[in-house]
Write a protein that holds these residues in place. Structure first.
Motif, PDB file in Angstrom:
ATOM      1  N   GLY A  47      -4.458   1.320  -7.104  1.00  0.00           N
ATOM      2  CA  GLY A  47      -3.434   0.653  -6.295  1.00  0.00           C
ATOM      3  C   GLY A  47      -2.626   1.662  -5.490  1.00  0.00           C
ATOM      4  O   GLY A  47      -2.333   1.429  -4.311  1.00  0.00           O
ATOM      5  N   TYR A  48      -2.259   2.785  -6.116  1.00  0.00           N
ATOM      6  CA  TYR A  48      -1.535   3.827  -5.393  1.00  0.00           C
ATOM      7  C   TYR A  48      -2.395   4.411  -4.282  1.00  0.00           C
ATOM      8  O   TYR A  48      -1.923   4.661  -3.173  1.00  0.00           O
ATOM      9  CB  TYR A  48      -1.088   4.946  -6.333  1.00  0.00           C
ATOM     10  N   ARG A  49      -3.662   4.641  -4.572  1.00  0.00           N
ATOM     11  CA  ARG A  49      -4.566   5.168  -3.548  1.00  0.00           C
ATOM     12  C   ARG A  49      -4.686   4.194  -2.380  1.00  0.00           C
ATOM     13  O   ARG A  49      -4.681   4.605  -1.214  1.00  0.00           O
ATOM     14  CB  ARG A  49      -5.958   5.413  -4.127  1.00  0.00           C
ATOM     15  N   LEU A  50      -4.826   2.919  -2.681  1.00  0.00           N
ATOM     16  CA  LEU A  50      -4.944   1.895  -1.640  1.00  0.00           C
ATOM     17  C   LEU A  50      -3.678   1.849  -0.786  1.00  0.00           C
ATOM     18  O   LEU A  50      -3.738   1.763   0.436  1.00  0.00           O
ATOM     19  CB  LEU A  50      -5.222   0.530  -2.258  1.00  0.00           C
ATOM     20  N   SER A  51      -2.527   1.921  -1.432  1.00  0.00           N
ATOM     21  CA  SER A  51      -1.258   1.911  -0.712  1.00  0.00           C
ATOM     22  C   SER A  51      -1.156   3.123   0.218  1.00  0.00           C
ATOM     23  O   SER A  51      -0.744   2.990   1.381  1.00  0.00           O
ATOM     24  CB  SER A  51      -0.100   1.908  -1.697  1.00  0.00           C
ATOM     25  N   ASN A  52      -1.547   4.284  -0.265  1.00  0.00           N
ATOM     26  CA  ASN A  52      -1.523   5.491   0.566  1.00  0.00           C
ATOM     27  C   ASN A  52      -2.498   5.367   1.736  1.00  0.00           C
ATOM     28  O   ASN A  52      -2.182   5.758   2.862  1.00  0.00           O
ATOM     29  CB  ASN A  52      -1.861   6.730  -0.259  1.00  0.00           C
ATOM     30  N   GLU A  54      -3.514   2.588   3.179  1.00  0.00           N
ATOM     31  CA  GLU A  54      -2.968   1.622   4.139  1.00  0.00           C
ATOM     32  C   GLU A  54      -1.868   2.257   4.978  1.00  0.00           C
ATOM     33  O   GLU A  54      -1.775   2.026   6.182  1.00  0.00           O
ATOM     34  CB  GLU A  54      -2.442   0.390   3.415  1.00  0.00           C
ATOM     35  N   GLY A  55      -1.031   3.063   4.355  1.00  0.00           N
ATOM     36  CA  GLY A  55       0.020   3.766   5.103  1.00  0.00           C
ATOM     37  C   GLY A  55      -0.578   4.730   6.110  1.00  0.00           C
ATOM     38  O   GLY A  55      -0.119   4.815   7.260  1.00  0.00           O
ATOM     39  N   ARG A  58      -1.973   2.708   9.015  1.00  0.00           N
ATOM     40  CA  ARG A  58      -0.913   2.285   9.939  1.00  0.00           C
ATOM     41  C   ARG A  58      -0.453   3.455  10.811  1.00  0.00           C
ATOM     42  O   ARG A  58      -0.255   3.306  12.015  1.00  0.00           O
ATOM     43  CB  ARG A  58       0.268   1.709   9.167  1.00  0.00           C
TER      44      ARG A  58
END
Length: 130
Positions: A47-52, A54-55, A58
């Motif tokens: 989840g942390y990897r996915l969030s990073n 996605e950031g 963007r």
């Protein structure tokens, strides 16, 4: 002393045989618990990897949009004309100095064939659409 107080003999093998199912059950629960905790840690890490990611996506999209805008600005005809005049010392051509070489083709029997003669030369006057 009476014989009623005497204890029956207990062997170590008998005790281990009675404890074996409990030990096996405890080991099974411990293994399942470790696997569960490990899987949850991996899910949170992903989840942390996915969030990073996605950031970063963007951020790269914003950078791409900025670069597209910069490219459009740099390709603007007014800017190119100004740079040509100011930095490169260029000027608009005088009168009939614009020469256009056209590869005129003649139509014969439904197909386009190139003329065997030299290409036609057209001289364009300033302000005309030719």
């Amino acid at each position: 002393m009476s014989k009623a107080l005497s204890r029956p003999s207990v062997s170590v093998a008998g005790v281990l045989l009675h404890l074996l199912p409990a030990v096996m059950l405890f080991t099974l629960f411990a293994g399942v618990g470790i696997l569960h905790v490990t899987s949850r840690v991996l899910v949170v890490d992903m989840g942390y990897r996915l969030s990073n990611a996605e950031g970063e996506s963007r951020s790269l999209t914003r950078e791409n949009d900025r670069l597209k805008l910069e490219l459009a600005t740099l390709k603007a005809p007014a800017r190119l004309e100004r740079v040509a005049r100011e930095q490169l010392g260029m000027a608009m051509p005088k009168g009939s100095a614009v020469v256009s070489l056209a590869d005129e083709r003649v139509k014969g029997s439904g197909t386009a064939q190139a003329r065997s003669a030299a290409p036609a030369v057209r001289v364009a006057e300033r302000g005309t659409g030719r």
